[in-house]
Design an enzyme around this catalytic site. Structure first.
Site, PDB file in Angstrom:
ATOM      1  N   ARG A 101       0.875  -1.187   0.000  1.00 44.35           N
ATOM      2  CA  ARG A 101       0.000   0.000   0.000  1.00 44.35           C
ATOM      3  C   ARG A 101       0.899   1.221   0.000  1.00 44.35           C
ATOM      4  O   ARG A 101       1.692   1.422   0.925  1.00 44.35           O
ATOM      5  CB  ARG A 101      -0.909   0.008   1.237  1.00 44.35           C
ATOM      6  CG  ARG A 101      -1.597   1.346   1.460  1.00 44.35           C
ATOM      7  CD  ARG A 101      -2.710   1.301   2.460  1.00 44.35           C
ATOM      8  NE  ARG A 101      -3.854   0.600   1.915  1.00 44.35           N
ATOM      9  CZ  ARG A 101      -5.075   0.644   2.442  1.00 44.35           C
ATOM     10  NH1 ARG A 101      -5.317   1.367   3.521  1.00 44.35           N
ATOM     11  NH2 ARG A 101      -6.062  -0.027   1.889  1.00 44.35           N
ATOM     12  N   HIS A 128      -7.307   0.949  -6.495  1.00 45.00           N
ATOM     13  CA  HIS A 128      -7.481   0.076  -5.319  1.00 45.00           C
ATOM     14  C   HIS A 128      -8.053  -1.260  -5.825  1.00 45.00           C
ATOM     15  O   HIS A 128      -9.191  -1.631  -5.520  1.00 45.00           O
ATOM     16  CB  HIS A 128      -8.423   0.745  -4.312  1.00 45.00           C
ATOM     17  CG  HIS A 128      -8.369   0.175  -2.928  1.00 45.00           C
ATOM     18  ND1 HIS A 128      -7.584  -0.910  -2.596  1.00 45.00           N
ATOM     19  CD2 HIS A 128      -9.017   0.542  -1.794  1.00 45.00           C
ATOM     20  CE1 HIS A 128      -7.750  -1.168  -1.311  1.00 45.00           C
ATOM     21  NE2 HIS A 128      -8.604  -0.321  -0.797  1.00 45.00           N
ATOM     22  N   ASP A 224     -17.271   6.936  -1.828  1.00 44.97           N
ATOM     23  CA  ASP A 224     -16.096   6.772  -0.964  1.00 44.97           C
ATOM     24  C   ASP A 224     -15.831   8.132  -0.331  1.00 44.97           C
ATOM     25  O   ASP A 224     -16.433   9.150  -0.724  1.00 44.97           O
ATOM     26  CB  ASP A 224     -14.893   6.279  -1.795  1.00 44.97           C
ATOM     27  CG  ASP A 224     -13.718   5.857  -0.915  1.00 44.97           C
ATOM     28  OD1 ASP A 224     -13.926   5.670   0.309  1.00 44.97           O
ATOM     29  OD2 ASP A 224     -12.595   5.732  -1.432  1.00 44.97           O
ATOM     30  N   CYS A 264     -16.351   1.275   0.501  1.00 42.97           N
ATOM     31  CA  CYS A 264     -15.209   0.425   0.883  1.00 42.97           C
ATOM     32  C   CYS A 264     -14.787   0.638   2.324  1.00 42.97           C
ATOM     33  O   CYS A 264     -14.050  -0.196   2.863  1.00 42.97           O
ATOM     34  CB  CYS A 264     -14.051   0.638  -0.074  1.00 42.97           C
ATOM     35  SG  CYS A 264     -13.234   2.236   0.106  1.00 42.97           S
ATOM     36  N   ARG A 292     -13.078  -8.785   1.318  1.00 37.86           N
ATOM     37  CA  ARG A 292     -11.655  -8.497   1.097  1.00 37.86           C
ATOM     38  C   ARG A 292     -10.839  -9.763   1.350  1.00 37.86           C
ATOM     39  O   ARG A 292      -9.904 -10.073   0.619  1.00 37.86           O
ATOM     40  CB  ARG A 292     -11.183  -7.374   2.033  1.00 37.86           C
ATOM     41  CG  ARG A 292     -11.768  -5.998   1.761  1.00 37.86           C
ATOM     42  CD  ARG A 292     -11.328  -5.455   0.423  1.00 37.86           C
ATOM     43  NE  ARG A 292      -9.879  -5.339   0.310  1.00 37.86           N
ATOM     44  CZ  ARG A 292      -9.148  -4.324   0.785  1.00 37.86           C
ATOM     45  NH1 ARG A 292      -9.739  -3.317   1.387  1.00 37.86           N
ATOM     46  NH2 ARG A 292      -7.829  -4.287   0.612  1.00 37.86           N
TER      47      ARG A 292
HETATM   48  N1   CP Z   1     -11.158  -0.177   2.300  1.00 37.89           N
HETATM   49  C1   CP Z   1      -9.895  -0.226   2.783  1.00 37.89           C
HETATM   50  O1   CP Z   1      -8.918  -0.344   2.027  1.00 37.89           O
HETATM   51  O2   CP Z   1      -9.818  -0.150   4.137  1.00 37.89           O
HETATM   52  P1   CP Z   1      -8.469   0.080   4.977  1.00 37.89           P
HETATM   53  O3   CP Z   1      -7.949   1.457   4.599  1.00 37.89           O
HETATM   54  O4   CP Z   1      -8.901   0.006   6.408  1.00 37.89           O
HETATM   55  O5   CP Z   1      -7.495  -0.982   4.603  1.00 37.89           O
END
Ligand code: CP
Length: 306
Positions: A101, A128, A224, A264, A292
């Site tokens: 990430r 994402h 989002d 999300c 997920r």
């Molecule tokens: N939706 C998502 O990626 O959540 P986090 O940022 O908590 O990983």
């Protein structure tokens, strides 16, 4: 050739469907597949905060018989102290895959170009794609076959979620619409890539500024946060610009009568979505969050077998 998953169109329509089929099977038999038996290790690196991604990769890699190495850039050499390619050259000697990430897509591309193990984008400023595998799995569970369904994303069209929705839904043969202020349209390159995919799959792509036009008759409505990670300095300006893009009962009334709502998470109730909608009967956010785990397990298993 090593396969990577840096953006949603790194897989073909058939490959995306195969990963989702595998996710369904893995959800039905959670501990039945052990492709990481050995145990093999997977590095999961975070430059940004996370709850869902951190936990779902940790648990998922463990479910698959492997060992998750959860690494924060703050206490590693990555992040200005060592290049992504040098980091990858070291990690590939010890782990079976790298999940990262980060901020720029270019760092992921550099890491993938420099390694022999699969690299997975666990969120960048641009995309994402792991979240979208989970979202597509959730839509399949709640609404059946993906092809032909209409999804409306309302909010920041430049965000990683909007751009991943464009690519992933077009790959699935869906009709994907994005409603965003003109100054927050998705990247033209991403729109073109989505249009090319849609031409292949029978889907379609629409980018508009009117949220009602995007949501009209839609099967799935998505939003989002208006303030993505890294955009905190723009918060006050963004709250003003995105005010007309809040998903509330009035906007949902334009969707199909049996439309579902997705987010999300994390969510800012009262900003991009009202509590009535996100906590209401049309919301499928908790299934979306759980998926997920199943989608990423399937992705890792598929990448390691590819
Ligand atoms: N939706 C998502 O990626 O959540 P986090 O940022 O908590 O990983």
């Amino acid at each position: 050739m090593t396969r990577h998953f840096l953006r949603d169109d790194d897989v073909t329509p058939a490959e995306q469907a195969a990963i989702l089929d595998l996710a369904v099977a893995m959800k039905q038999d959670r501990w039945g597949a052990k492709p990481l038996a050995g145990p093999q290790s997977v590095a999961v690196i975070f430059d940004k905060s996370s709850t869902r991604t951190r936990v779902s990769f940790h648990v998922g890699i463990s479910d698959l018989g492997g060992i998750p190495l959860i690494i924060s850039t703050a206490n590693s050499q990555l992040g200005g102290k060592e290049t992504p390619s040098d980091t990858a050259r070291v990690l590939e000697r010890m782990v079976s895959a790298i999940v990262w990430r980060t901020y720029g897509q270019d760092g992921l591309e550099e890491m993938a170009a420099g390694t022999t193990v699969p690299v997975v984008n666990a969120l960048s400023d641009d995309f994402h794609p792991c979240q979208l595998l989970a979202d597509l799995l959730t839509i399949r569970e709640h609404r059946g076959a993906l092809a032909g369904q209409t999804v409306a994303f309302v909010g920041d069209g430049r965000s990683n979620m909007a751009q991943s929705y464009l690519l992933a839904c077009a790959t699935a043969g869906m009709h994907v619409r994005v409603a965003a202020p003109d100054t927050f349209d998705p990247s033209p390159d991403v729109v073109t890539a989505a249009e090319n995919r849609a031409a292949e799959t029978g889907g379609s792509v629409l980018v508009v500024s009117d949220p009602v036009a995007a949501v009209a008759g839609a099967d799935v409505v998505v939003t989002d946060t208006w303030v993505s990670m890294g955009k905190e300095d723009e918060k006050l300006e963004r709250l003003r610009i995105f005010e007309p893009y809040r998903v509330d009962d009035r906007l949902m009334s334009h969707a199909a009568p049996d439309a579902v709502f997705m987010h999300c998470l994390p969510a800012d109730r009262g900003y991009e979505v009202t509590a009535d909608v996100i906590d209401g009967p049309r919301s499928i956010i908790w299934d979306e969050a759980e998926n997920r785990l199943h989608a990423q397990k399937a992705l890792l298993a598929w990448l390691l077998a590819a």
